[in-house]
Scaffold this active site. Structure first.
Site, PDB file in Angstrom:
ATOM      1  N   GLU A 141       0.851  -1.190   0.000  1.00  0.00           N
ATOM      2  CA  GLU A 141       0.000   0.000   0.000  1.00  0.00           C
ATOM      3  C   GLU A 141       0.887   1.242   0.000  1.00  0.00           C
ATOM      4  OE1 GLU A 141      -3.263   0.627  -0.034  1.00  0.00           O
ATOM      5  OE2 GLU A 141      -4.229  -1.312   0.438  1.00  0.00           O
ATOM      6  N   HIS A 179      -3.956  -3.183  -8.100  1.00  0.00           N
ATOM      7  CA  HIS A 179      -5.256  -3.645  -7.602  1.00  0.00           C
ATOM      8  C   HIS A 179      -6.323  -3.515  -8.692  1.00  0.00           C
ATOM      9  CE1 HIS A 179      -8.083  -3.739  -3.836  1.00  0.00           C
ATOM     10  NE2 HIS A 179      -8.089  -4.864  -4.513  1.00  0.00           N
ATOM     11  N   ASP A 189      -7.135   1.542  -8.091  1.00  0.00           N
ATOM     12  CA  ASP A 189      -5.810   1.874  -7.564  1.00  0.00           C
ATOM     13  C   ASP A 189      -4.748   0.875  -8.012  1.00  0.00           C
ATOM     14  OD1 ASP A 189      -7.202  -0.009  -5.708  1.00  0.00           O
ATOM     15  OD2 ASP A 189      -5.382   0.157  -4.513  1.00  0.00           O
TER      16      ASP A 189
HETATM   17 ZN   LIG Z   1      -6.326  -1.406  -3.294  1.00  0.00          ZN
END
Ligand SMILES: [Zn+2]
Length: 271
Positions: A141, A179, A189
């Site tokens: 992330e 993603h 994203d």
């Molecule tokens: Zn994501």
């Protein structure tokens, strides 16, 4: 004496400062250790008790084994406003989401979960014939709200991390994905500002070269998307995910002549 007193006060102050910063996650760290202990117990359990009615022959444990390795890296942006916010989200149980790594705007990296354990970052996903990407991937992330550029420090840390992961687990070049790639129509994203081309230049994912491409007669762009890995069940969603990754300036959901060239070239690379 004064100097010693000053030193003592400084040390106490530092301890309080760091104690406060790390103390915030003491409970989460404890919960992590407890769960890992439980999983270790599951791994140690052998021979397993069979519930399918199979009668196993005498137990013979092989002498040749190792740990399973992740085979994909899935990149995200957090869609949050700070790393602190993300760390908080990933250490609460009410919404059980997580990733292995979080990269903050200043380039610092938080390693939140052992690479060999399953994080909850991909959700319902498909890439090629792989489903449940959580089971086979490392989740990264990047702290970013979705509409701002990624910082140079972040990308630099990301590249270093990807290099380590690729070498440690022999992850194929094609398997560095976003993603949005694995969840078309559901996720967008990392955003259109993510530098996929820069990553591809370092060997993480592929990029295209349109100058030397001859689009073959009867070329099917949807089939190309499928070969690359996209789930094409919802055509427009698949095209959108491809565009977020490869032609971010184009916000349409239709394939044009330039896309046909790009896809013809990419398809060869992913084949
Ligand atoms: Zn994501």
């Amino acid at each position: 004496m004064k100097a010693i007193l000053f030193l003592l006060i400084s040390v106490a102050g530092m301890a309080a400062f760091y104690g406060c910063r790390t103390g915030q996650y003491t409970a989460a760290n404890k919960a992590y250790k407890k769960q890992v202990k439980q999983f270790a117990k599951v791994i140690r359990e052998y021979p397993v008790k069979d519930s399918a009615g199979l009668n196993y022959a005498e137990w013979v444990g092989t002498t040749n084994l190792s740990l399973r390795k992740p085979n994909f890296v899935v990149i995200h942006h957090t869609a949050q406003n700070s790393c602190e916010q993300t760390l908080k989200t990933f250490t609460q149980t009410k919404n059980p989401v997580s990733s292995h790594y979080v990269i903050c705007r200043d380039g610092s990296v938080h390693h939140m979960l052992n690479d060999l354990l399953r994080a909850h970052h991909a959700g319902v996903s498909k890439w090629g014939n792989n489903i449940d990407l959580n089971s086979s991937s490392i989740g990264i992330e990047i702290d970013n709200n979705g509409s701002e550029p990624f910082s140079e420090a972040q990308i630099s840390s990301l590249l270093t991390l990807l290099d380590r992961l690729k070498k440690a687990y022999t992850i194929p070049t094609a398997n560095f994905i976003g993603h949005a790639d694995i969840a078309p129509g559901r996720k967008v994203d990392p955003s259109r500002r993510f530098p996929w081309q820069q990553l591809a230049q370092k060997g993480f994912g592929y990029w295209y070269d349109t100058t030397a491409v001859q689009v073959p007669a009867g070329f099917d762009p949807l089939l190309a998307l499928r070969v690359i890995g996209y789930n094409i069940q919802q055509e427009k969603n698949a095209i959108q995910s491809y565009k977020i990754h490869f032609t971010p300036q184009d916000t349409t959901k239709t394939i044009n002549e330039a896309d046909r060239k790009i896809l013809a070239d990419l398809m060869k690379k992913y084949q």
